[in-house]
Every structure is written in C-alpha cells, then in structure tokens.
Design an enzyme around this catalytic site. Structure first.
Site, PDB file in Angstrom:
ATOM      1  N   GLU A 351       0.830  -1.397  -0.004  1.00  0.00           N
ATOM      2  CA  GLU A 351       0.009   0.139  -0.101  1.00  0.00           C
ATOM      3  C   GLU A 351       0.955   1.255  -0.200  1.00  0.00           C
ATOM      4  O   GLU A 351       0.683   2.182   0.826  1.00  0.00           O
ATOM      5  CB  GLU A 351      -1.103   0.087   1.121  1.00  0.00           C
ATOM      6  CG  GLU A 351      -2.180  -0.964   1.193  1.00  0.00           C
ATOM      7  CD  GLU A 351      -3.237  -0.733   1.873  1.00  0.00           C
ATOM      8  OE1 GLU A 351      -3.610   0.354   2.434  1.00  0.00           O
ATOM      9  OE2 GLU A 351      -3.858  -1.632   2.039  1.00  0.00           O
ATOM     10  N   ASP A 496       1.341  -8.621   2.747  1.00  0.00           N
ATOM     11  CA  ASP A 496      -0.089  -8.615   3.102  1.00  0.00           C
ATOM     12  C   ASP A 496      -0.743  -9.674   2.513  1.00  0.00           C
ATOM     13  O   ASP A 496      -1.256  -9.428   1.410  1.00  0.00           O
ATOM     14  CB  ASP A 496      -0.814  -7.296   3.367  1.00  0.00           C
ATOM     15  CG  ASP A 496      -2.154  -7.328   3.801  1.00  0.00           C
ATOM     16  OD1 ASP A 496      -2.687  -8.468   4.083  1.00  0.00           O
ATOM     17  OD2 ASP A 496      -2.646  -5.990   3.763  1.00  0.00           O
ATOM     18  N   ASN A 498      -3.668 -11.228   3.572  1.00  0.00           N
ATOM     19  CA  ASN A 498      -5.143 -10.783   3.611  1.00  0.00           C
ATOM     20  C   ASN A 498      -5.849 -12.415   4.043  1.00  0.00           C
ATOM     21  O   ASN A 498      -7.049 -12.750   3.808  1.00  0.00           O
ATOM     22  CB  ASN A 498      -5.878 -10.259   2.683  1.00  0.00           C
ATOM     23  CG  ASN A 498      -5.852  -9.004   2.680  1.00  0.00           C
ATOM     24  OD1 ASN A 498      -6.264  -8.287   3.743  1.00  0.00           O
ATOM     25  ND2 ASN A 498      -5.319  -8.166   1.571  1.00  0.00           N
TER      26      ASN A 498
END
Length: 609
Positions: A351, A496, A498
């Site tokens: 991100e 990440d 998730n």
C-alpha cells in the site's frame, strides 16, 4: 570549484574562513586570485548544451547552444552580448552623471569628453594554454578545466559540476522525528555532498516564498539563524526546536569536486511530537545494523494515503483516529522514523502511494543506506528496499497476477483448471494484484544471492479462492526465478496476504498442497465454487510465527501479514517482539496518533544456513 584530496574537511575549513571575512575582504580576495566560473552542462542524450556565466557588468548569461555547432559561433555571440552589456553600463553611468545633484544643479559643471566608442572584446577559449580552434564542435570544445577569456576577464570552465536539480524539506516537522530532505542531484552523490543545519534564533513569520531553493544571499530577512552542530543529511529536531523553523545549507559533491551551494528554509515550524510511539520499544532491539551473516527483514503494510484520506475511512473504518493523524504529512513522519529505526537490510512494503515512494520513502531510507524499487498496482503499489552496503540489485521479475495467468505458459495447467469455472475465472481476472520479485546479490560474497518476493493479495473477506489462485501463480513464478533462472537461491516471501492462519491460503503455503474439497474453494458461495487441487515445490514457514494479530482496527483484528522463508536455506535468528496489546489499544485501535498504519510491521533477523 575545488579539487582537494581531503575534500570534505578542506571545504569546511575554506567555508569557515570565508564566513569570518567581511564582504569587502571577501571581494578583494576574489579579485586578487580566484577566477570567475563558467558552468557548462553537456549531456550526450540532449541536443543542446547550456553555458552559464556572469559578465563584468554584473549581468548573468544563460546560453543554450547546439552541441554540434562550431565553437566560433558561440564565441561571436558571447562577444556581442559583452558589447551590449558594456554599452548598457556606459549609458547607465552617463545617465547618473547627468542627473541633478541635491542642490538642484547639474552633477557636472561642464561638458566632459565623450566616452570612447566600445569595440567588441576579444573572446577566446583556451585548453591546456592553447587556443581552441573555432571550427571545433561545442561538444568537444567546452572541456572541464578550459579557460574562457572575455576581454580582460578569465573564466574557469566547469563541465557538468555537481548540481542540485531538486531540493525540498517536508511540510510537517516534529520534534524527535528525522527530517530527510528530498534531493535531486545531477553529476553528484549525496554521500559526497556537504550539509549544514541551522535553526531560527527567534520565531519568525514564514515568508510565502520560503521553501523554494534559493542562493546563499536570499535567506528570509525577518529571521536570524543559529548554527546547529549537525553536518549530516538528516537532522532530528529536539524539543528545544519546537516553534522554530529550520534552514539547510548544502553543497553538492561527487567525491572530487563541489558545485554551487544552495539554501532552503522550512515552510513550517517544528511541532511537538506525539510522545511514545508503538515502535519505540521495538527499536531497542534494532539499534545497530546486523552483521553480514544476518538479514534483518521487515514486511509492512503502511496504509496508502489514497485509502486513509476518504470520508469512509474517517467516519466508518477509523472513526476513533484523530483526523490530523490520518493526514499524510503527519503519518510520513512516523513511518520514516519507524522504518529507519529498524536498521533493516530488506524492507518489503505494501500500500505504497507512488508519490510517497518517491518524495518520502526514497529520501528517508536513502539517507540511511537503503535503495528501493517500486511496482504500481492501480492507485498504490509495492516497494522493496535493500541495504546498499550488503546487497546489489541483480534483476527484477515483477508480474501482474491476471496477466501472467492469461499469457505465461508457466500457468497453463492452472488456467486450464480455472476455465472450467467461468464465474470464478471472471472474478480472478478482474483483480489487479501484483507480485514484486527482486534478486539481490551479496556485496561481500557474489556467490550469495537471494530472491525477495513481495505481494498484497486480494482483500475481500469472501475472496479466499481468489487468494488461493493468486498464491499458486506467485509460487510458480517464484519457483521459475529461484530454480530456473538462478538455480538454488533461497527465497524470502513477504506481504499482506489478507489470510489468517486458519485459511486455505495459509494451509497451502505451509503444507505444500490444498485439496479440491477445501471450504475456501466456495468462499463466495456455490455459484463461484471452483474445486481444484494445488501443490507447490517449496518448504516454507512463517518466520514470525502466527501472532494474535498484525492488523487491528475497530471491527476486526487478526494475523494477515507474514514473512515466509525457505527452510532449506534460511533460519530465524531473532523475531523482534510486536507492540504489547496495551500499546496497540492505547488509542482504542490502529491507526492512531502514535501508530501510522492499521497494520503492524513484522521484523526478524534471518540467517543463511
């Protein structure tokens, strides 16, 4: 321009000596010995070169000329400019003499002799004490160390001296947090450049033009400045600096010579910091860079500004977070301090806004010895940084999952399985997730190489089957890089993902396979069910184990982030403890005034087997 063996120390001595001279003394010393400068910028990829110098009348000339043009034409143009400058100066002098004096009479009592008609000055270029022929092309004529003579004035030619193309200070500065200027440097190296920091002696009103790079004489007249003892690129303000602006004086260098100095003043004053941050205690474990045998690795979703600065984020996702703590200028201070304090060798970030990468992360981490690469997804992307003293970047092998699945023969078998489930296939190919793969080589032992992978898998809670397929593509691609292209190199896979430890994705990674009847193949209902069995080649483990959570927001907390390592080649030396639950929940949840993201960084020291 100086060319001295002990360049950094010598320049400081010269600069200190000049600062002690009065303006008159400095001017007389310049007139007595120093030669004027003519700066030439000549780059092979550009058709024109630039020539910059000051004429005797005080006017400054910036000329753009074709590199393929004969020297004679430029010298003729310089002569014409010098003649015009002389004529203007003579006219101004005559105008001053003819003005009435204070008593109302004329400045001179009678007609004086008419000024002599100026003739065009002799303009020559010399190299190694020989005149350069006028038919020589500009690209070859203007050599470093040549001498340009315009009438009686001589100029030393400096070809492509170090120069700043960009110079910028952060918009938000806090006590206790490192200030890392953004530098654009041509023909130079930040490590060979000189820096000196000043702070306001008294608080002054910010000038609207402040923050724009200026010459040494253009400091804000309303402020007086006190020199700090910091002569490094990075300055960390103390509580004593709160309420004061900062000024940076910097001189670009390349290890042998120095270019023109620049000065920059901060737009804002130093603000008070937030007090203790969630990462302060973690930094006690990472005070120093690790020895060569270790690889300190960080994986961190830093929360993209494009997601943090929405009305939905402020009112629904993070309503407990003070609005100013969601602003990028504030969060960047915390992110920079946290990352630089880990003294990492490899940092994988998710991100990452493109502007945050170039304007914030690169300047900050570069100042602490790291270099980075970026891969855009859509609105944000992935960044991987590595310590330059330990590693060099050998190659990059980034992919987009949906593009690789559709077009790379490597994934032909997986695609054949997926086309049997059109609804699932459509959803998988709509996702924009990417994989960043960098092959690093040890600077101490060229036989040691490592494959560093970084990703951010699809986020939706019901997207379990999509994450399984994305992971299958990722592991097949990483296998190709680490086995076919660079046989036998170990793998570090950060991201990440998730996915909590109870999910099919995690089961697939750790166990090497996933059965076709796993419940995650129907994670979004029967309509998108896509039963298939998958296997992969690696023997992987989560280096930081399975923490209770790596993501902690108001409505959810769980472990979503991992650093997967190749068990055949790497082992874990140390895992840096995560913040305590008390620290994480001091301001209810994350992000907060003391933590810049909704995720927590994973940090561990890995060791070659």
């Amino acid at each position: 321009m100086w060319r001295l063996p002990g360049a950094r120390a010598a320049l400081r001595v010269i600069r200190t000596a000049l600062e002690k001279l009065s303006p008159a003394e400095a001017q007389s010393q310049t007139a007595a010995g120093a030669m004027e400068r003519a700066v030439v910028r000549c780059v092979p990829s550009e058709p024109k070169l630039s020539l910059s110098f000051a004429l005797a009348d005080g006017s400054h000339k910036n000329m753009q000329r074709d590199q393929s043009e004969p020297l004679g034409r430029v010298l003729s143009r310089i002569a014409t400019n010098a003649l015009k400058g002389h004529a203007k100066a003579a006219a101004a002098k005559k105008s001053r003499k003819s003005r009435p004096n204070a008593s109302g009479g004329a400045a001179c009592s009678g007609p004086g002799p008419e000024p002599a008609v100026a003739c065009e000055p002799v303009v020559k270029l010399y190299y190694r004490e020989e005149a350069v022929a006028e038919d020589v092309l500009n690209v070859d004529a203007w050599q470093d160390g040549a001498v340009l003579q315009i009438g009686d004035v001589k100029y030393k030619v400096e070809r492509n001296p170090p120069a700043f193309t960009e110079l910028q200070l952060p918009r938000y500065i806090m006590a206790g947090f490192p200030v890392c200027p953004k530098l654009g440097l041509e023909f130079g190296d930040p490590a060979s450049s000189l820096f000196r920091w000043y702070k306001e002696a008294k608080p002054g009103a910010a000038d609207p033009e402040v923050g724009i790079p200026s010459s040494l004489s253009s400091s804000s007249p309303s402020s007086s400045w006190t020199e700090t003892e910091v002569e490094e690129r990075v300055y960390t303000p103390s509580n004593a600096d709160i309420g004061l602006r900062l000024k940076l004086h910097c001189t670009p260098g390349d290890g042998q010579r120095f270019g023109p100095s620049r000065e920059l003043e901060s737009v804002c004053v130093v603000e008070a910091g937030p007090g203790t941050c969630t990462f302060d205690h973690r930094h006690l474990y990472t005070k120093k860079v690790t020895e060569d045998a270790l690889i300190r690795t960080v994986s961190y979703n830093i929360l993209a500004d494009t997601y943090a600065q929405t009305e939905f984020s402020r009112t629904v996702l993070y309503p407990y977070c003070a609005p100013y703590a969601l602003e990028l200028d504030y969060r960047q201070n915390l992110i920079q301090k946290e990352l630089t304090g880990y003294n990492a060798d490899v940092i994988c970030l998710q991100e990452v806004d493109r502007a945050v990468f170039s304007d914030s992360l690169v300047p900050a981490l570069e100042a602490f010895g790291l270099e980075g690469v970026f891969r855009i997804k859509q609105h944000e992307g992935l960044a991987t940084f590595y310590r330059k003293s330990k590693f060099s970047l050998l190659s990059q092998h980034d992919i987009s999952f949906y593009e690789a699945l559709e077009s790379d023969p490597l994934h032909k078998e997986l695609l054949e399985k997926l086309v049997l489930y059109p609804s699932a296939q459509e959803k998988v190919l709509q996702r924009s997730s990417v994989l960043q793969v960098s092959v690093l080589q040890s600077t101490k032992d060229s036989s040691k190489r490592i494959c560093v992978a970084n990703t951010h898998l699809y986020w939706h809670p019901k997207g379990g089957y999509i994450r399984l397929i994305q992971m299958a593509v990722a592991l097949a691609h990483i296998r190709h890089v680490s086995c076919d292209l660079y046989p036998g190199i170990p793998v570090i896979f950060c991201g990440d993902f998730n996915s909590t430890p109870s999910t099919g994705m995690y089961h697939f990674v750790i166990n090497g396979s996933i059965p076709e009847d796993h419940e995650d193949w129907a994670s979004n209902g029967e309509e998108e069910r896509c039963n298939m069995s998958l296997t992969h080649f690696f023997k992987l483990k989560s280096a930081c184990g399975e923490p209770a959570y790596t993501n902690y927001v108001g409505g959810f907390h769980g472990c979503l982030d991992y650093i997967f390592i190749d068990l055949n080649a790497l082992e874990v030396e140390q895992v840096i403890p995560l913040p305590s639950h008390e620290e994480v929940t001091t301001h209810q949840a994350l992000p907060s005034v003391s933590h810049p993201s909704d995720h927590i960084a994973l940090v561990c020291d890995l060791k070659w087997k």
